[in-house]
Scaffold this motif. Structure first.
Motif, PDB file in Angstrom:
ATOM      1  N   ASN A 191       0.775  -1.249   0.008  1.00  7.02           N
ATOM      2  CA  ASN A 191       0.095  -0.061   0.028  1.00  7.02           C
ATOM      3  C   ASN A 191       0.902   1.103   0.043  1.00  7.02           C
ATOM      4  OD1 ASN A 191      -2.511  -1.263  -0.121  1.00  7.02           O
ATOM      5  ND2 ASN A 191      -2.732  -1.370   2.147  1.00  7.02           N
ATOM      6  N   ILE A 192       1.965   1.180   0.567  1.00  5.03           N
ATOM      7  CA  ILE A 192       2.809   2.268   0.720  1.00  5.03           C
ATOM      8  C   ILE A 192       3.741   2.219  -0.808  1.00  5.03           C
ATOM      9  CG2 ILE A 192       5.214   3.238   1.698  1.00  5.03           C
ATOM     10  CD1 ILE A 192       4.346   1.920   4.321  1.00  5.03           C
ATOM     11  N   ASN A 193       4.102   1.281  -1.274  1.00  3.33           N
ATOM     12  CA  ASN A 193       4.544   1.313  -2.576  1.00  3.33           C
ATOM     13  C   ASN A 193       4.156   0.229  -3.687  1.00  3.33           C
ATOM     14  OD1 ASN A 193       6.401   1.394  -4.633  1.00  3.33           O
ATOM     15  ND2 ASN A 193       8.494   1.244  -3.608  1.00  3.33           N
ATOM     16  N   ASN A 194       3.334   0.611  -4.488  1.00  3.72           N
ATOM     17  CA  ASN A 194       2.932  -0.341  -5.436  1.00  3.72           C
ATOM     18  C   ASN A 194       3.969  -1.185  -6.267  1.00  3.72           C
ATOM     19  OD1 ASN A 194      -0.454   0.951  -6.193  1.00  3.72           O
ATOM     20  ND2 ASN A 194       0.376   0.001  -4.222  1.00  3.72           N
ATOM     21  N   ASP A 195       5.351  -0.518  -6.234  1.00  8.55           N
ATOM     22  CA  ASP A 195       6.203  -1.380  -6.897  1.00  8.55           C
ATOM     23  C   ASP A 195       6.417  -2.380  -6.593  1.00  8.55           C
ATOM     24  OD1 ASP A 195       6.319   0.728  -8.851  1.00  8.55           O
ATOM     25  OD2 ASP A 195       7.999   1.792  -7.885  1.00  8.55           O
ATOM     26  N   TYR A 196       6.251  -2.806  -5.213  1.00  6.63           N
ATOM     27  CA  TYR A 196       6.641  -4.117  -4.576  1.00  6.63           C
ATOM     28  C   TYR A 196       5.866  -5.319  -5.177  1.00  6.63           C
ATOM     29  CZ  TYR A 196       9.205  -2.401  -0.566  1.00  6.63           C
ATOM     30  OH  TYR A 196      10.203  -1.704   0.284  1.00  6.63           O
ATOM     31  N   ASP A 197       6.465  -6.447  -5.336  1.00  7.29           N
ATOM     32  CA  ASP A 197       5.941  -7.747  -5.677  1.00  7.29           C
ATOM     33  C   ASP A 197       6.107  -8.713  -4.258  1.00  7.29           C
ATOM     34  OD1 ASP A 197       5.028  -7.323  -8.142  1.00  7.29           O
ATOM     35  OD2 ASP A 197       6.947  -7.956  -8.905  1.00  7.29           O
ATOM     36  N   ILE A 198       5.163  -9.578  -3.952  1.00  6.59           N
ATOM     37  CA  ILE A 198       5.071 -10.270  -2.706  1.00  6.59           C
ATOM     38  C   ILE A 198       5.499 -11.711  -3.227  1.00  6.59           C
ATOM     39  CG2 ILE A 198       4.007 -11.111  -0.997  1.00  6.59           C
ATOM     40  CD1 ILE A 198       2.353  -8.581  -1.101  1.00  6.59           C
ATOM     41  N   ILE A 199       6.349 -12.388  -2.718  1.00  2.00           N
ATOM     42  CA  ILE A 199       6.815 -13.784  -3.107  1.00  2.00           C
ATOM     43  C   ILE A 199       6.765 -14.517  -1.701  1.00  2.00           C
ATOM     44  CG2 ILE A 199       8.359 -15.365  -4.057  1.00  2.00           C
ATOM     45  CD1 ILE A 199       9.465 -13.291  -5.683  1.00  2.00           C
ATOM     46  N   TYR A 200       5.742 -15.424  -1.845  1.00  2.00           N
ATOM     47  CA  TYR A 200       5.637 -16.635  -0.590  1.00  2.00           C
ATOM     48  C   TYR A 200       6.345 -17.806  -1.025  1.00  2.00           C
ATOM     49  CZ  TYR A 200       3.268 -19.715   2.585  1.00  2.00           C
ATOM     50  OH  TYR A 200       2.943 -20.299   3.681  1.00  2.00           O
ATOM     51  N   ILE A 201       7.393 -18.284  -0.113  1.00  2.00           N
ATOM     52  CA  ILE A 201       8.310 -19.172  -0.284  1.00  2.00           C
ATOM     53  C   ILE A 201       8.310 -20.415   0.874  1.00  2.00           C
ATOM     54  CG2 ILE A 201      10.696 -19.866  -0.380  1.00  2.00           C
ATOM     55  CD1 ILE A 201      11.277 -17.170  -1.594  1.00  2.00           C
ATOM     56  N   ARG A 202       8.054 -21.663   0.341  1.00  3.15           N
ATOM     57  CA  ARG A 202       8.241 -22.661   1.549  1.00  3.15           C
ATOM     58  C   ARG A 202       9.256 -23.807   0.648  1.00  3.15           C
ATOM     59  NH1 ARG A 202       2.603 -24.715   4.108  1.00  3.15           N
ATOM     60  NH2 ARG A 202       4.498 -26.268   4.758  1.00  3.15           N
ATOM     61  N   THR A 203       9.476 -24.804   1.414  1.00  2.00           N
ATOM     62  CA  THR A 203       9.932 -25.947   1.228  1.00  2.00           C
ATOM     63  C   THR A 203       9.271 -27.003   0.934  1.00  2.00           C
ATOM     64  OG1 THR A 203      12.035 -27.568   1.669  1.00  2.00           O
ATOM     65  CG2 THR A 203      10.557 -26.822   3.455  1.00  2.00           C
ATOM     66  N   ILE A 204       9.172 -28.079   0.065  1.00  2.00           N
ATOM     67  CA  ILE A 204       8.264 -29.004  -0.226  1.00  2.00           C
ATOM     68  C   ILE A 204       8.600 -29.970   0.811  1.00  2.00           C
ATOM     69  CG2 ILE A 204       7.015 -30.424  -1.756  1.00  2.00           C
ATOM     70  CD1 ILE A 204       7.751 -28.622  -4.195  1.00  2.00           C
ATOM     71  N   ALA A 205       8.201 -29.717   1.970  1.00  5.90           N
ATOM     72  CA  ALA A 205       8.607 -31.071   3.027  1.00  5.90           C
ATOM     73  C   ALA A 205       7.355 -31.184   3.781  1.00  5.90           C
ATOM     74  CB  ALA A 205       9.682 -30.401   4.066  1.00  5.90           C
ATOM     75  N   GLU A 206       6.808 -32.458   3.592  1.00  8.08           N
ATOM     76  CA  GLU A 206       5.683 -32.972   4.322  1.00  8.08           C
ATOM     77  C   GLU A 206       5.740 -33.296   5.945  1.00  8.08           C
ATOM     78  OE1 GLU A 206       4.602 -36.327   2.025  1.00  8.08           O
ATOM     79  OE2 GLU A 206       5.173 -35.299   0.207  1.00  8.08           O
ATOM     80  N   SER A 207       4.693 -32.821   6.447  1.00  4.93           N
ATOM     81  CA  SER A 207       4.649 -33.125   7.938  1.00  4.93           C
ATOM     82  C   SER A 207       4.203 -34.513   8.296  1.00  4.93           C
ATOM     83  CB  SER A 207       3.919 -31.879   8.684  1.00  4.93           C
ATOM     84  OG  SER A 207       2.620 -32.100   8.228  1.00  4.93           O
ATOM     85  N   GLY A 208       5.130 -35.262   8.036  1.00  8.51           N
ATOM     86  CA  GLY A 208       4.713 -36.974   8.399  1.00  8.51           C
ATOM     87  C   GLY A 208       6.199 -37.720   8.338  1.00  8.51           C
ATOM     88  N   GLU A 209       5.942 -38.852   8.944  1.00  9.51           N
ATOM     89  CA  GLU A 209       6.968 -39.831   8.993  1.00  9.51           C
ATOM     90  C   GLU A 209       6.965 -40.370   7.560  1.00  9.51           C
ATOM     91  OE1 GLU A 209       9.254 -40.539  11.104  1.00  9.51           O
ATOM     92  OE2 GLU A 209       8.436 -38.811  12.279  1.00  9.51           O
ATOM     93  N   LYS A 210       6.094 -40.430   6.725  1.00 11.00           N
ATOM     94  CA  LYS A 210       5.576 -41.302   5.647  1.00 11.00           C
ATOM     95  C   LYS A 210       5.211 -40.142   4.592  1.00 11.00           C
ATOM     96  CE  LYS A 210       3.597 -45.131   3.155  1.00 11.00           C
ATOM     97  NZ  LYS A 210       2.653 -46.713   3.280  1.00 11.00           N
ATOM     98  N   GLY A 211       5.799 -40.049   3.281  1.00  7.64           N
ATOM     99  CA  GLY A 211       5.731 -39.009   2.456  1.00  7.64           C
ATOM    100  C   GLY A 211       4.147 -39.522   1.459  1.00  7.64           C
ATOM    101  N   LEU A 212       3.643 -38.361   0.902  1.00 11.14           N
ATOM    102  CA  LEU A 212       2.672 -38.720   0.169  1.00 11.14           C
ATOM    103  C   LEU A 212       2.816 -39.040  -1.341  1.00 11.14           C
ATOM    104  CD1 LEU A 212       0.482 -35.537   0.968  1.00 11.14           C
ATOM    105  CD2 LEU A 212       0.066 -38.079   1.880  1.00 11.14           C
ATOM    106  N   GLY A 213       4.307 -38.926  -1.608  1.00  9.18           N
ATOM    107  CA  GLY A 213       4.642 -39.449  -3.174  1.00  9.18           C
ATOM    108  C   GLY A 213       4.485 -38.180  -3.860  1.00  9.18           C
ATOM    109  N   ALA A 214       5.010 -38.526  -5.029  1.00  7.73           N
ATOM    110  CA  ALA A 214       4.928 -37.424  -6.110  1.00  7.73           C
ATOM    111  C   ALA A 214       3.514 -36.994  -6.461  1.00  7.73           C
ATOM    112  CB  ALA A 214       5.545 -37.820  -7.474  1.00  7.73           C
ATOM    113  N   LEU A 215       3.432 -35.540  -6.361  1.00  2.00           N
ATOM    114  CA  LEU A 215       2.059 -34.858  -6.590  1.00  2.00           C
ATOM    115  C   LEU A 215       1.789 -34.813  -8.317  1.00  2.00           C
ATOM    116  CD1 LEU A 215       1.849 -32.252  -3.536  1.00  2.00           C
ATOM    117  CD2 LEU A 215       0.579 -34.583  -3.791  1.00  2.00           C
ATOM    118  N   PRO A 216       0.642 -34.780  -8.559  1.00  6.85           N
ATOM    119  CA  PRO A 216       0.426 -34.689  -9.908  1.00  6.85           C
ATOM    120  C   PRO A 216       0.571 -33.099 -10.503  1.00  6.85           C
ATOM    121  CG  PRO A 216      -1.568 -35.082  -8.844  1.00  6.85           C
ATOM    122  CD  PRO A 216      -0.511 -35.194  -7.978  1.00  6.85           C
ATOM    123  N   GLY A 217       0.735 -32.987 -11.909  1.00  4.26           N
ATOM    124  CA  GLY A 217       0.462 -31.644 -12.272  1.00  4.26           C
ATOM    125  C   GLY A 217       2.065 -30.831 -12.549  1.00  4.26           C
ATOM    126  N   ASP A 218       1.928 -29.579 -12.961  1.00  3.57           N
ATOM    127  CA  ASP A 218       3.202 -29.003 -13.126  1.00  3.57           C
ATOM    128  C   ASP A 218       3.566 -28.510 -11.757  1.00  3.57           C
ATOM    129  OD1 ASP A 218       1.538 -26.991 -12.479  1.00  3.57           O
ATOM    130  OD2 ASP A 218       1.358 -26.108 -14.585  1.00  3.57           O
TER     131      ASP A 218
END
Length: 269
Positions: free
Chosen positions: A85-112
């Motif tokens: 709101n102060i400066n409209n030139d800003y872009d916002i980027i949300y970053i996470r690691t693809i780490a699942e919260s569990g002992e056993k992973g869900l495997g490869a997810l479909p899509g791009d």
């Protein structure tokens, strides 16, 4: 000699098209000054302290540490929208690691890549739903002002006029955090949110180590701050305060027990 030019009429090319002038103007004109209306919130004194520091001109990066429910991500997103709101030139980027919260992973997810990463954006979407109207959310998405990326795709990036929110950073390795923090360019703010109690990468987290490196006055003087929330700052629910306290106590007792076993083993060797 006049330059010869070849011409071809629309009718010769057998092409028919209609152009909406409004779409052209929308495409070529710069982004008009836009204000995102944020829903009113009653902040605690600790939250106000955070917001004042996050929006300060000299603040370049913040490590935000605390247990679940202490509004780490909420405040980072709120600050990002205020800064936009102060400066409209800003872009916002949300970053996470693809780490699942569990002992056993869900495997490869479909899509791009975008489709695979979409489930990891739920915390961001939840916060946006709490803060702003659906119309403003659509605006931010259509103008690509808010984007999301997995931390694995940061190598080689140079951030200029960006607000970066690195969420669940307790699941970043030290190397990933090094890549993250070294992307900072001109007019960029970086919020690194993490809860050391909830790491899902089997002791490989670099969050505590990296935040400890910058937890000093010299770093603060250069615009890098560490901001800690504790269980007393939990706002999600009263029962969560009790849960966090019990887990902290159990972890402390376990650490003491392990230390005692280690000393006994060394004596017997």
């Amino acid at each position: 000699m006049a330059r010869k030019t070849a011409s071809r009429s629309v009718s010769d090319a057998n092409v028919s098209c209609e152009i909406d002038e409004r779409e052209i103007l929308d495409f070529i004109s710069p982004l008009k000054k836009k204000k995102i209306k944020l829903n009113p919130v009653k902040f605690t004194e600790k939250q106000k302290e955070f917001l004042n520091l996050s929006i300060a001109k000299n603040t370049k990066a913040m490590f935000i540490r605390g247990p679940a429910g202490t509004t780490k991500t909420y405040l980072a997103v709120y600050s990002a929208l205020q800064l936009f709101n102060i400066n409209n030139d800003y872009d916002i980027i949300y970053i996470r690691t693809i780490a699942e919260s569990g002992e056993k992973g869900l495997g490869a997810l479909p899509g791009d890549v975008a489709e695979k990463f979409n489930p990891f954006m739920l915390p961001l979407n939840d916060k946006l739903e709490e803060m702003i109207s659906s119309q403003d959310r659509v605006f931010l998405e259509q103008k690509k002002i808010i984007n999301a990326l997995p931390v694995n795709y940061l190598r080689g990036s140079n951030w200029i006029d960006k607000i970066i929110i690195a969420d669940e950073s307790q699941n970043f390795t030290f190397k990933e955090l090094t890549t993250l923090i070294t992307r900072i360019g001109k007019n960029t703010k970086l919020f690194i949110c993490g809860d050391p109690m909830q790491s899902d990468i089997n002791g490989k987290s670099g969050f505590d180590r990296m935040s400890d490196i910058f937890n000093n006055q010299e770093s603060a003087d250069n615009g890098i701050h560490c901001f800690d929330f504790t269980k007393e700052d939990i706002l999600r629910s009263e029962i969560l305060k009790f849960i966090v306290e019990k887990i902290e106590t159990a972890n402390l007792l376990n650490d003491k027990s392990q230390a005692t076993k280690t000393r006994t083993r060394r004596k017997n060797q």
